[in-house]
Each structure stands twice: as C-alpha cells, then as structure tokens.
Design a protein around this motif. Structure first.
Motif, PDB file in Angstrom:
ATOM      1  N   ASN A   1      -9.583 -21.837 -37.904  1.00  0.00           N
ATOM      2  CA  ASN A   1      -8.763 -22.972 -38.323  1.00  0.00           C
ATOM      3  C   ASN A   1      -9.603 -23.827 -39.281  1.00  0.00           C
ATOM      4  OD1 ASN A   1      -6.677 -24.766 -38.578  1.00  0.00           O
ATOM      5  ND2 ASN A   1      -7.115 -25.833 -36.670  1.00  0.00           N
ATOM      6  N   ASP A   2     -10.208 -24.874 -38.802  1.00  0.00           N
ATOM      7  CA  ASP A   2     -11.093 -25.672 -39.643  1.00  0.00           C
ATOM      8  C   ASP A   2     -12.482 -25.035 -39.697  1.00  0.00           C
ATOM      9  OD1 ASP A   2      -9.985 -29.091 -38.891  1.00  0.00           O
ATOM     10  OD2 ASP A   2      -9.085 -27.443 -40.012  1.00  0.00           O
ATOM     11  N   MET A   3     -13.033 -24.959 -40.893  1.00  0.00           N
ATOM     12  CA  MET A   3     -14.418 -24.536 -41.068  1.00  0.00           C
ATOM     13  C   MET A   3     -15.116 -25.633 -41.858  1.00  0.00           C
ATOM     14  SD  MET A   3     -14.101 -20.463 -41.937  1.00  0.00           S
ATOM     15  CE  MET A   3     -15.726 -20.057 -41.285  1.00  0.00           C
ATOM     16  N   GLY A   4     -16.309 -25.962 -41.442  1.00  0.00           N
ATOM     17  CA  GLY A   4     -16.974 -27.058 -42.119  1.00  0.00           C
ATOM     18  C   GLY A   4     -18.486 -26.997 -42.045  1.00  0.00           C
ATOM     19  N   TRP A   5     -19.097 -27.940 -42.727  1.00  0.00           N
ATOM     20  CA  TRP A   5     -20.546 -28.092 -42.750  1.00  0.00           C
ATOM     21  C   TRP A   5     -20.918 -29.499 -42.318  1.00  0.00           C
ATOM     22  CZ3 TRP A   5     -23.820 -24.105 -43.594  1.00  0.00           C
ATOM     23  CH2 TRP A   5     -23.291 -22.954 -44.177  1.00  0.00           C
TER      24      TRP A   5
ATOM     25  N   ALA B   1     -31.945 -32.002 -45.160  1.00  0.00           N
ATOM     26  CA  ALA B   1     -31.452 -31.990 -43.791  1.00  0.00           C
ATOM     27  C   ALA B   1     -31.322 -30.543 -43.320  1.00  0.00           C
ATOM     28  CB  ALA B   1     -30.088 -32.681 -43.700  1.00  0.00           C
ATOM     29  N   VAL B   2     -31.085 -30.404 -42.037  1.00  0.00           N
ATOM     30  CA  VAL B   2     -30.654 -29.116 -41.503  1.00  0.00           C
ATOM     31  C   VAL B   2     -29.128 -29.108 -41.581  1.00  0.00           C
ATOM     32  CG1 VAL B   2     -30.584 -27.589 -39.509  1.00  0.00           C
ATOM     33  CG2 VAL B   2     -32.647 -28.931 -39.986  1.00  0.00           C
ATOM     34  N   TYR B   3     -28.600 -28.086 -42.194  1.00  0.00           N
ATOM     35  CA  TYR B   3     -27.153 -27.959 -42.381  1.00  0.00           C
ATOM     36  C   TYR B   3     -26.601 -26.958 -41.358  1.00  0.00           C
ATOM     37  CZ  TYR B   3     -27.308 -30.679 -46.650  1.00  0.00           C
ATOM     38  OH  TYR B   3     -27.449 -31.711 -47.547  1.00  0.00           O
ATOM     39  N   TYR B   4     -25.529 -27.379 -40.694  1.00  0.00           N
ATOM     40  CA  TYR B   4     -24.898 -26.566 -39.664  1.00  0.00           C
ATOM     41  C   TYR B   4     -23.458 -26.262 -40.058  1.00  0.00           C
ATOM     42  CZ  TYR B   4     -28.722 -28.294 -36.701  1.00  0.00           C
ATOM     43  OH  TYR B   4     -29.944 -28.605 -36.179  1.00  0.00           O
ATOM     44  N   CYS B   5     -23.050 -25.026 -39.886  1.00  0.00           N
ATOM     45  CA  CYS B   5     -21.637 -24.725 -40.072  1.00  0.00           C
ATOM     46  C   CYS B   5     -20.935 -24.813 -38.721  1.00  0.00           C
ATOM     47  CB  CYS B   5     -21.429 -23.351 -40.708  1.00  0.00           C
ATOM     48  SG  CYS B   5     -22.148 -21.966 -39.809  1.00  0.00           S
ATOM     49  N   GLN B   6     -19.641 -25.054 -38.795  1.00  0.00           N
ATOM     50  CA  GLN B   6     -18.856 -25.246 -37.580  1.00  0.00           C
ATOM     51  C   GLN B   6     -17.457 -24.686 -37.750  1.00  0.00           C
ATOM     52  OE1 GLN B   6     -16.469 -28.680 -36.752  1.00  0.00           O
ATOM     53  NE2 GLN B   6     -17.840 -29.324 -35.099  1.00  0.00           N
ATOM     54  N   ILE B   7     -16.915 -24.156 -36.678  1.00  0.00           N
ATOM     55  CA  ILE B   7     -15.505 -23.778 -36.596  1.00  0.00           C
ATOM     56  C   ILE B   7     -14.851 -24.662 -35.546  1.00  0.00           C
ATOM     57  CG2 ILE B   7     -13.915 -22.038 -35.713  1.00  0.00           C
ATOM     58  CD1 ILE B   7     -15.515 -19.940 -37.047  1.00  0.00           C
TER      59      ILE B   7
ATOM     60  N   TYR C   1      -7.108 -20.698 -29.948  1.00  0.00           N
ATOM     61  CA  TYR C   1      -8.155 -21.216 -29.071  1.00  0.00           C
ATOM     62  C   TYR C   1      -8.747 -22.476 -29.705  1.00  0.00           C
ATOM     63  CZ  TYR C   1      -7.864 -16.603 -26.948  1.00  0.00           C
ATOM     64  OH  TYR C   1      -7.420 -15.465 -26.322  1.00  0.00           O
ATOM     65  N   PRO C   2      -8.594 -23.634 -29.078  1.00  0.00           N
ATOM     66  CA  PRO C   2      -9.109 -24.881 -29.658  1.00  0.00           C
ATOM     67  C   PRO C   2     -10.596 -25.091 -29.358  1.00  0.00           C
ATOM     68  CG  PRO C   2      -7.974 -25.360 -27.626  1.00  0.00           C
ATOM     69  CD  PRO C   2      -7.821 -23.875 -27.851  1.00  0.00           C
ATOM     70  N   SER C   3     -11.395 -24.069 -29.634  1.00  0.00           N
ATOM     71  CA  SER C   3     -12.822 -24.139 -29.314  1.00  0.00           C
ATOM     72  C   SER C   3     -13.636 -24.535 -30.534  1.00  0.00           C
ATOM     73  CB  SER C   3     -13.307 -22.785 -28.797  1.00  0.00           C
ATOM     74  OG  SER C   3     -12.565 -22.367 -27.684  1.00  0.00           O
ATOM     75  N   ILE C   4     -14.822 -25.046 -30.284  1.00  0.00           N
ATOM     76  CA  ILE C   4     -15.746 -25.426 -31.347  1.00  0.00           C
ATOM     77  C   ILE C   4     -16.995 -24.555 -31.245  1.00  0.00           C
ATOM     78  CG2 ILE C   4     -17.220 -27.254 -32.256  1.00  0.00           C
ATOM     79  CD1 ILE C   4     -15.131 -29.269 -31.305  1.00  0.00           C
TER      80      ILE C   4
END
Length: 121
Positions: free
Chosen positions: A31-35, A90-96, A106-109
C-alpha cells in the motif's frame, strides 16, 4: 515480508544519490511505501511516501530536491536525492504500511534495515 534497502554512501554537498528498497516474501502489492530518516540525536522523520495510487508526500525540507517513485509490479520504492546538503546526513529507512496478499489486506508496518547517507566534503 522483508525489505532490503540499498544505495547509501558518501557524497559531497550538491551531489546526488539514489536509494532503492525492494519488498519480498508473501506480498502481492504494498500500500504505502516510504522513506524515513534519523540523524544523530534526532527522531526518525518522514522524508517521502508514495501510495499505490501514486499520491506522494514530502517533508518540507526535501521538496524540490528529492523524488520518490515506485515499481508496483516489483514492490520496489526509490528515492532520488539531488542537491544534497550536510543536513541530509542520516540513516535512511524504507517502510511499508499495509499490503495485499491472497486477496486479503494486512494493515502491517515493516521496516528495512537502514542505509547510511553521509553528505560531506
């Protein structure tokens, strides 16, 4: 679901880097993908996100310099970073946030492992 980020490194001010993050495992479509990023002594903050419909959000500090894109078929998200500044270090993290698999949402992160970006001369 696992996220594998890559593309960090050392770059001079004014330079560019491209980060990539690929999701794998039991996932059909994210769904959402981000940094996000976390600099020394700072809290983790949103840099940019893009949902499956193409709606994007950017932090004010990166607007006009960073661009987020994604390949929905490959569940991969990219962050093109231009005109980098020392404060982008910075340390960059991706996220779903949320994903579809087997016809179920599935509303998981999930978070990637982080990749270090250092902007310095």
């Amino acid at each position: 679901v696992q996220l594998q980020a890559s593309g960090g490194g050392l770059v001079e001010p004014g330079g560019s880097l491209r980060l990539s993050c690929a999701a794998s495992g039991s996932i059909f479509r994210a769904n959402d993908m981000g940094w996000y990023r976390q600099g020394a002594g700072n809290q983790r903050e949103l840099v940019a996100s893009r949902n499956s419909l193409g709606v994007t959000t950017y932090a004010d500090s990166v607007k006009g310099r960073f661009n987020i894109s994604r390949d929905n078929a490959e569940n991969t998200v990219y962050l093109q970073m231009n005109s980098l500044k020392p404060e982008d270090t910075a340390v960059y993290y991706c996220q779903i946030q949320g994903y579809y698999y087997g016809g179920i949402y599935y509303p998981s992160i999930f978070w990637g492992q982080g990749t270090l970006v250092t902007v310095s001369s």
